[in-house]
Structures are given as structure tokens and as C-alpha cells.
Write an enzyme that holds these catalytic residues in place. Sequence first.
Site, PDB file in Angstrom:
ATOM      1  N   ASP A  63     127.779  62.877 -20.220  1.00  0.00           N
ATOM      2  CA  ASP A  63     127.522  63.881 -19.198  1.00  0.00           C
ATOM      3  C   ASP A  63     128.680  64.036 -18.215  1.00  0.00           C
ATOM      4  O   ASP A  63     129.175  65.139 -17.998  1.00  0.00           O
ATOM      5  CB  ASP A  63     126.246  63.522 -18.433  1.00  0.00           C
ATOM      6  CG  ASP A  63     125.842  64.601 -17.442  1.00  0.00           C
ATOM      7  OD1 ASP A  63     126.424  65.703 -17.459  1.00  0.00           O
ATOM      8  OD2 ASP A  63     124.929  64.355 -16.636  1.00  0.00           O
ATOM      9  N   ASN A 102     125.023  73.631 -16.643  1.00  0.00           N
ATOM     10  CA  ASN A 102     125.430  72.245 -16.875  1.00  0.00           C
ATOM     11  C   ASN A 102     125.235  71.894 -18.341  1.00  0.00           C
ATOM     12  O   ASN A 102     124.172  72.137 -18.919  1.00  0.00           O
ATOM     13  CB  ASN A 102     124.622  71.277 -16.010  1.00  0.00           C
ATOM     14  CG  ASN A 102     125.068  69.838 -16.205  1.00  0.00           C
ATOM     15  OD1 ASN A 102     126.258  69.531 -16.109  1.00  0.00           O
ATOM     16  ND2 ASN A 102     124.125  68.954 -16.497  1.00  0.00           N
ATOM     17  N   GLU A 115     132.184  68.331 -20.070  1.00  0.00           N
ATOM     18  CA  GLU A 115     132.512  69.651 -20.609  1.00  0.00           C
ATOM     19  C   GLU A 115     133.695  70.293 -19.904  1.00  0.00           C
ATOM     20  O   GLU A 115     133.996  71.474 -20.153  1.00  0.00           O
ATOM     21  CB  GLU A 115     131.285  70.569 -20.552  1.00  0.00           C
ATOM     22  CG  GLU A 115     130.750  70.886 -19.178  1.00  0.00           C
ATOM     23  CD  GLU A 115     129.704  69.890 -18.680  1.00  0.00           C
ATOM     24  OE1 GLU A 115     128.892  70.277 -17.824  1.00  0.00           O
ATOM     25  OE2 GLU A 115     129.709  68.732 -19.144  1.00  0.00           O
ATOM     26  N   GLU A 143     138.755 102.175 -26.262  1.00  0.00           N
ATOM     27  CA  GLU A 143     137.609 101.408 -25.765  1.00  0.00           C
ATOM     28  C   GLU A 143     138.097 100.457 -24.663  1.00  0.00           C
ATOM     29  O   GLU A 143     139.186 100.614 -24.124  1.00  0.00           O
ATOM     30  CB  GLU A 143     136.977 100.595 -26.911  1.00  0.00           C
ATOM     31  CG  GLU A 143     137.930  99.623 -27.579  1.00  0.00           C
ATOM     32  CD  GLU A 143     137.313  98.890 -28.748  1.00  0.00           C
ATOM     33  OE1 GLU A 143     136.148  99.189 -29.112  1.00  0.00           O
ATOM     34  OE2 GLU A 143     137.986  98.007 -29.314  1.00  0.00           O
ATOM     35  N   ASN A 201     142.239  94.022 -32.079  1.00  0.00           N
ATOM     36  CA  ASN A 201     141.893  94.832 -30.915  1.00  0.00           C
ATOM     37  C   ASN A 201     142.073  93.984 -29.657  1.00  0.00           C
ATOM     38  O   ASN A 201     142.409  92.804 -29.733  1.00  0.00           O
ATOM     39  CB  ASN A 201     140.463  95.369 -31.028  1.00  0.00           C
ATOM     40  CG  ASN A 201     139.415  94.262 -31.087  1.00  0.00           C
ATOM     41  OD1 ASN A 201     139.685  93.097 -30.823  1.00  0.00           O
ATOM     42  ND2 ASN A 201     138.205  94.629 -31.427  1.00  0.00           N
ATOM     43  N   ASP A 246     136.705  89.420 -25.256  1.00  0.00           N
ATOM     44  CA  ASP A 246     136.365  90.453 -24.272  1.00  0.00           C
ATOM     45  C   ASP A 246     136.151  89.881 -22.873  1.00  0.00           C
ATOM     46  O   ASP A 246     135.059  89.958 -22.310  1.00  0.00           O
ATOM     47  CB  ASP A 246     135.090  91.197 -24.705  1.00  0.00           C
ATOM     48  CG  ASP A 246     135.177  91.806 -26.090  1.00  0.00           C
ATOM     49  OD1 ASP A 246     136.276  92.256 -26.459  1.00  0.00           O
ATOM     50  OD2 ASP A 246     134.154  91.830 -26.800  1.00  0.00           O
TER      51      ASP A 246
END
Length: 538
Positions: A532, A445, A427, A283, A354, A92
Site C-alpha cells: 500500500d 487510492n 502506486e 477532431e 492520431n 487523449d
Amino acid sequence: MIHDTSRRIPEYIMGRDYPRAVTIFVSANHYQPLTQISFMLSKKQLASIFAITLLINGSSAAEAAEDHQFEKTPKLGTGNCNPLLDFLHVADPTAVVHNGRVYVYGTNDQQELDSVGRDGKNSYAHIHSLVMMSSDDMVNWTYHGIIDVEQAAPWTGEKGVSWAPSIISRAESDGLTHFYMYYSHGGGGVGVITATSPVGPWTDPLGHDLIDVNTPGLTDCPAPFDPGAVIDENGVGWLSFGGGRSSKATTFLPGSARIVRLGSDLLSLDSEISEIPAPYFFEASELNYINGTWVYSYSTDWVDRTEWNDPEVSHPSICSIGYMTSTDPLNRDSWKFRGDILKNPHDYGMEYTNNHTHFLRFNNEYYIFYHTNHLADFRGITTGYRNICVDRLEVDENSIAIPTGQMTQTGVSQIKPLDPFAWQQAETVAATSGIKFEHTDVAGNMVACGLGSGQQSEVRGADFGKGASRFEAKVRGKGVIDIHIGSPKGKRVGSLVIDHPQWQTVSVRLGKKLKGSQDLCFVYRDGDFKFDEWRFIR
């Protein structure tokens, strides 16, 4: 085998005195204690040892990955760009552009899967959080974690499910950009949370739904959910929503799609609530505003198309994303159906599901975000877990004609190179295998965690220009990061050894200078550590 600590040998080679004393560490495998051996080597002998080490460690890195069975991914090493994230299920989509990045948000299907298991059907009953991600190149995506709506809006209660967000933003008098995230509070209402950063922290300014079945002026709309918001050229906000079948519903016209003008605070209603006569409406309402025209898109129903009276346009296909346009949105009779923006994933060779979409203009191109079950199907999960994808969309801004778009596994092209000399987040990924992330104290973060068992992550299109000679990363724990070119089986150019109980920036000299445009794959092995951020040094 020779342990990766010997990767420091290239720095010794740069010394001037030969022969010289060298210390290496050996073990029977990755998990046995190390034995220290010291001896004298000439420069030629030392170079030979280093070459052998590269060969041995190259295979051991691959073995480390193979020893641990992670969920399969259709992205790692394939060049495919869909879905955007391959380490959790998100659906979504909504999106907003801010400071040269596109921020995408979606329903946290992963929360449902974690609650009921792979064999449990996705009923959305356990989902009360949203997922955040962003990119400035459309291929490498930074995962910003989740928005715990239950925490931001405690009044929703422990089982206050939250789905299907829609976001808008604007600069306000305090000099800040404010973000307004409307979301489905289950099937019975629309809530809103706000922030002054696209990644939060998020707070609830109302303490109740903005719209629910008891909202004055809302009639005959049994499921006022799935919001779609937009701000027009005059700074006025608009909100669409709806679901279910009105008391006067027909198969052709269910009669429950709605639109309302928002107040100047974007937290109140400032007009009558009007119907949008959306044919075969189901929807997934969404709004765009293009060149003085409101564009309403929505998911059509699964029913047969037994009625159609417009000779100028074909009826919407089964469970497709259709669109309508109007220059007077509160006038019910002004809306005109224009066609399908996207068909069902089944029409593109995938399984039926959907859908919910959002399209926007970014870097002078239109992109449409949507979801499919492809990642779940690829992993043998057949219980309805979805993932956000993106493809290009053609939009004629003059006529507001939108030809039916495509759904692909390839996705879109990278629109700018990744800068490997700037700090990049762990990430930020194009593909992964086995990676998990955890939140930090800084909103948006994340850090990669639990590494060291053969996990892998990939970034694409890094522009090294004339070359990089070192790699450094902010890490914590113990283990090794192998740096490969192209894929996990590609040439390894360096290995970073980690042995620090606290956060530390650690560096290693590369075995060979990296030049030009490269895809990179990091392989994480031999320990347990967190990661990190990283960068290369010329």
C-alpha cells in the site's frame, strides 16, 4: 541459498554480547521449504556471513525478475520519463492543477486491449472508462485508478463508450472545489460527470448528454464529440467540440468545429453554438484561455494540403495539432490560424498515429500532454494502443505565439525532490515492470497486488538529506521487498520480509545509511503480497 530472513542480522550486530547464538533459515532456492539452523558466531564471523548474504541475495533478486517474463518497458533503469505510465495504455489527455499537483486524465485504451487482445485493432468500441493519475514533480506519477463512466452514468448503457475527457474546476459557494469532466459519449455526444475531489467519486448530474446531434441550435455537425473546456478570467465556462464533415465541407474547411458558452452551472448551454473555421479540421478539440485570448487547438486531417491562402503562416502539417486564437470566440470571423503546436509523432521519429493534446501552466512553466504509440511499438504491439506523454512547451503569453514543440522519450525534468520520509503510495512510480494495481474503498487510492514474482517499480529523485536508517511499508501477505539504488541491478541496501495475513506496517534496518538524492528500485519476490505505502526513517 541463504533466505532473506537473515537480513535481520545487521540488527544483531548492534548487540554487545559476543559470541552469541544466531539463527538463520536456508533453502535450496526461493521456492523450497526453509530449514532452521542455529549456531554460535563471533562478531567478525557474523559480519562475514552478512556480507556473503548480501552478495547471494543481490543476484537472487535479479534472477527472480529474469525468471518471469513481463512486458518490456522503455523506462525502467533508463531515466526516460515518457510515457507517464508504462503499465497500461492511456490516450487523449486532459489535465487540471489542484493543490500543487497536476492531475491528468485520459481514455482507457487498456480496456480495449484487454477486451480484444494484443492482435486486435484498437477500435475504441470496448472503452467506457477513463484513467486518473497525478504528480507534483512531473516524473513520479501516482496512479489513481479508473473512472467507470458506465457505473457513474448508468444511462449510457452497457456499450456506452466513453473517450477523450476534458476537465475544468472552480471553487464554489459551498467552500469546495468542484470538478467538471466532459467526455465523448462515443462519436455522437458529450456527457459530463462531476466530483468535489480530483479523484472522485464521480457522479452524473444530468442523466443525459449535455450535447448530442439533437441539441437545439446545433446544425451541420455530424459528430459532436471530443470536448474541450475552459473557464475564462470572468469565471465563464466555454466548450468546444466537433467532428466529421458538414454538408458544405471542403477539403480545406470541413466545417464541423464548434464552440458554445456554458451556463453558470457549467451543465447547460448559454449562447448560440458557433462555428470555428478550423482549416483541415479532423477532431480532438481543446481550449485554453491566456491573457484575454481564447486558444483553440485541434487535430488536423490526414489529407493532402491542396489549398492554402494565408501568406503569414504555413499550413498545418499532416495530422498535426494546430491552434487558432480569438478575443471574441462566438464571432466566426475572429478566429485566426496560428500554426502547429505539435507535428505528428512520425515527424519525431515514431510511428504515425492520431493525436489529442492538452497544455497548461504548472509551476510557472507550460507543459503539453499528448499521446504516441511508442510503448506499444516497444512491446511489438502494432494495433493502435496509445500512451500519454509530456514535454515542455514555449508559450509567449503576450503575443500568444506558440512555437512548434517536441515529442521526446526523455520527457521533462523533475521539478522537486520526492520526500522519502513522508508516506508515499506504492502506486507512485516513475517506471515499472510487471506491476498490477487494484482499487480500495477510498476513491483514488490503489494498492499494488499480486507481488512476489520478480516485479519491479522505480521512484526517482528521492532526497534523503543526511541519511535514512530504516525502511517501513504497509503490506499484506508473504514475500520480500528488496530495495536497490538506481536500478534493479544497483546496490541493494535492504530487504523487507513480509509474513502477515492482514495489513501490517513492517520495518527493516538498512544495511547502509542512504544519503543525498537517490533513485530507488523495489524488487518484489518470494511470495504473493499486496503493498500500500512506504517511507524511510532517519
